[in-house]
Design a protein around this motif. Sequence first.
Motif, PDB file in Angstrom:
ATOM      1  N   CYS A 178     -50.588 -44.499  40.237  1.00 34.19           N
ATOM      2  CA  CYS A 178     -50.139 -43.647  40.820  1.00 34.19           C
ATOM      3  C   CYS A 178     -49.214 -43.625  42.169  1.00 34.19           C
ATOM      4  N   SER A 179     -49.449 -44.811  42.851  1.00 38.09           N
ATOM      5  CA  SER A 179     -48.702 -45.130  43.993  1.00 38.09           C
ATOM      6  C   SER A 179     -48.342 -46.590  43.928  1.00 38.09           C
ATOM      7  N   THR A 180     -47.483 -47.040  45.095  1.00 38.28           N
ATOM      8  CA  THR A 180     -47.316 -48.511  45.100  1.00 38.28           C
ATOM      9  C   THR A 180     -48.385 -49.188  45.480  1.00 38.28           C
ATOM     10  N   LEU A 219     -50.663 -44.117  30.178  1.00 42.47           N
ATOM     11  CA  LEU A 219     -50.175 -43.482  31.156  1.00 42.47           C
ATOM     12  C   LEU A 219     -50.717 -42.191  31.641  1.00 42.47           C
ATOM     13  N   GLN A 220     -51.963 -41.936  31.129  1.00 40.84           N
ATOM     14  CA  GLN A 220     -52.674 -40.860  31.405  1.00 40.84           C
ATOM     15  C   GLN A 220     -53.518 -40.829  32.748  1.00 40.84           C
ATOM     16  N   HIS A 221     -54.066 -42.147  33.128  1.00 44.45           N
ATOM     17  CA  HIS A 221     -54.628 -42.392  34.407  1.00 44.45           C
ATOM     18  C   HIS A 221     -54.105 -43.609  35.229  1.00 44.45           C
ATOM     19  N   CYS A 222     -54.273 -43.357  36.499  1.00 47.27           N
ATOM     20  CA  CYS A 222     -54.122 -44.768  37.207  1.00 47.27           C
ATOM     21  C   CYS A 222     -55.046 -45.916  36.931  1.00 47.27           C
ATOM     22  N   GLY A 223     -54.530 -46.875  36.694  1.00 48.15           N
ATOM     23  CA  GLY A 223     -55.130 -48.180  36.428  1.00 48.15           C
ATOM     24  C   GLY A 223     -56.264 -48.578  37.851  1.00 48.15           C
ATOM     25  N   SER A 224     -56.051 -48.130  38.804  1.00 46.05           N
ATOM     26  CA  SER A 224     -56.649 -48.627  39.937  1.00 46.05           C
ATOM     27  C   SER A 224     -57.808 -47.543  40.427  1.00 46.05           C
ATOM     28  N   CYS A 225     -57.122 -46.417  40.757  1.00 53.68           N
ATOM     29  CA  CYS A 225     -58.284 -45.241  41.293  1.00 53.68           C
ATOM     30  C   CYS A 225     -58.343 -44.510  40.230  1.00 53.68           C
ATOM     31  N   ASN A 226     -58.047 -44.413  39.053  1.00 55.01           N
ATOM     32  CA  ASN A 226     -58.374 -43.663  38.073  1.00 55.01           C
ATOM     33  C   ASN A 226     -57.849 -42.030  38.234  1.00 55.01           C
ATOM     34  N   ARG A 227     -56.782 -41.837  39.074  1.00 51.08           N
ATOM     35  CA  ARG A 227     -56.338 -40.623  39.270  1.00 51.08           C
ATOM     36  C   ARG A 227     -55.598 -40.121  37.995  1.00 51.08           C
ATOM     37  N   THR A 228     -55.675 -38.537  37.658  1.00 51.83           N
ATOM     38  CA  THR A 228     -54.831 -38.230  36.393  1.00 51.83           C
ATOM     39  C   THR A 228     -53.443 -38.294  36.772  1.00 51.83           C
ATOM     40  N   LEU A 229     -52.657 -38.928  35.703  1.00 50.22           N
ATOM     41  CA  LEU A 229     -51.054 -39.088  35.799  1.00 50.22           C
ATOM     42  C   LEU A 229     -50.777 -37.672  35.082  1.00 50.22           C
ATOM     43  N   GLY A 230     -49.526 -37.300  35.276  1.00 51.75           N
ATOM     44  CA  GLY A 230     -48.908 -36.266  34.627  1.00 51.75           C
ATOM     45  C   GLY A 230     -47.564 -36.075  34.721  1.00 51.75           C
ATOM     46  N   PRO A 231     -46.771 -35.469  33.877  1.00 52.29           N
ATOM     47  CA  PRO A 231     -45.128 -35.426  33.976  1.00 52.29           C
ATOM     48  C   PRO A 231     -44.593 -35.114  35.298  1.00 52.29           C
ATOM     49  N   GLU A 232     -45.309 -34.348  36.228  1.00 49.97           N
ATOM     50  CA  GLU A 232     -44.923 -34.093  37.444  1.00 49.97           C
ATOM     51  C   GLU A 232     -45.072 -34.857  38.747  1.00 49.97           C
ATOM     52  N   VAL A 233     -45.640 -36.071  38.159  1.00 53.35           N
ATOM     53  CA  VAL A 233     -45.984 -37.106  39.174  1.00 53.35           C
ATOM     54  C   VAL A 233     -45.218 -38.507  38.901  1.00 53.35           C
ATOM     55  N   ASP A 234     -44.723 -39.190  39.960  1.00 51.60           N
ATOM     56  CA  ASP A 234     -44.205 -40.535  39.693  1.00 51.60           C
ATOM     57  C   ASP A 234     -45.118 -41.482  39.135  1.00 51.60           C
ATOM     58  N   ILE A 235     -44.915 -42.247  38.277  1.00 49.33           N
ATOM     59  CA  ILE A 235     -45.657 -43.384  37.766  1.00 49.33           C
ATOM     60  C   ILE A 235     -45.178 -44.786  38.018  1.00 49.33           C
ATOM     61  N   TYR A 236     -46.042 -45.728  38.471  1.00 48.28           N
ATOM     62  CA  TYR A 236     -45.473 -47.004  38.725  1.00 48.28           C
ATOM     63  C   TYR A 236     -46.203 -47.817  37.729  1.00 48.28           C
ATOM     64  N   ILE A 237     -45.185 -48.516  36.975  1.00 49.25           N
ATOM     65  CA  ILE A 237     -45.859 -49.416  35.867  1.00 49.25           C
ATOM     66  C   ILE A 237     -45.806 -51.104  36.313  1.00 49.25           C
ATOM     67  N   TYR A 238     -46.696 -51.583  35.919  1.00 51.17           N
ATOM     68  CA  TYR A 238     -46.809 -53.216  35.963  1.00 51.17           C
ATOM     69  C   TYR A 238     -46.990 -53.860  34.811  1.00 51.17           C
ATOM     70  N   LYS A 239     -46.132 -54.760  34.351  1.00 55.57           N
ATOM     71  CA  LYS A 239     -46.098 -55.516  33.045  1.00 55.57           C
ATOM     72  C   LYS A 239     -46.011 -54.664  31.823  1.00 55.57           C
ATOM     73  N   GLY A 240     -45.698 -53.438  31.894  1.00 57.63           N
ATOM     74  CA  GLY A 240     -45.470 -52.577  30.746  1.00 57.63           C
ATOM     75  C   GLY A 240     -46.832 -52.095  30.223  1.00 57.63           C
TER      76      GLY A 240
END
Length: 83
Positions: free
Chosen positions: A69-71, A43-64
């Motif tokens: 960071c985005s659709t 949950l710390q970095h986007c699995g595609s673009c490696n952008r930092t994810l945080g509590p103020e950002v929407d997080i999109y999950i795939y397969k748990g």
Amino acid sequence: MSQNLAQMGETGMDETSGQTAEAGIRVRSEPSADVQMEPLRFLQHCGSCNRTLGPEVDIYIYKGESAFCSTECREKGMKIDHT
């Protein structure tokens, strides 16, 4: 002993005491006050673009197990998974 547990699981009855037992097992675990919980690493970095994810950002999950960071990034990850 394991035979008694199996019997209790099936019938809910403890043969040794003749009392009805509650079916199932309940486990409760709470961290001690001095333990700090770390966020899950995926949950710390986007699995595609490696952008930092945080509590103020929407997080999109795939397969748990993959966070994005985005659709658009999630769809890229899904396409890679299906190839």
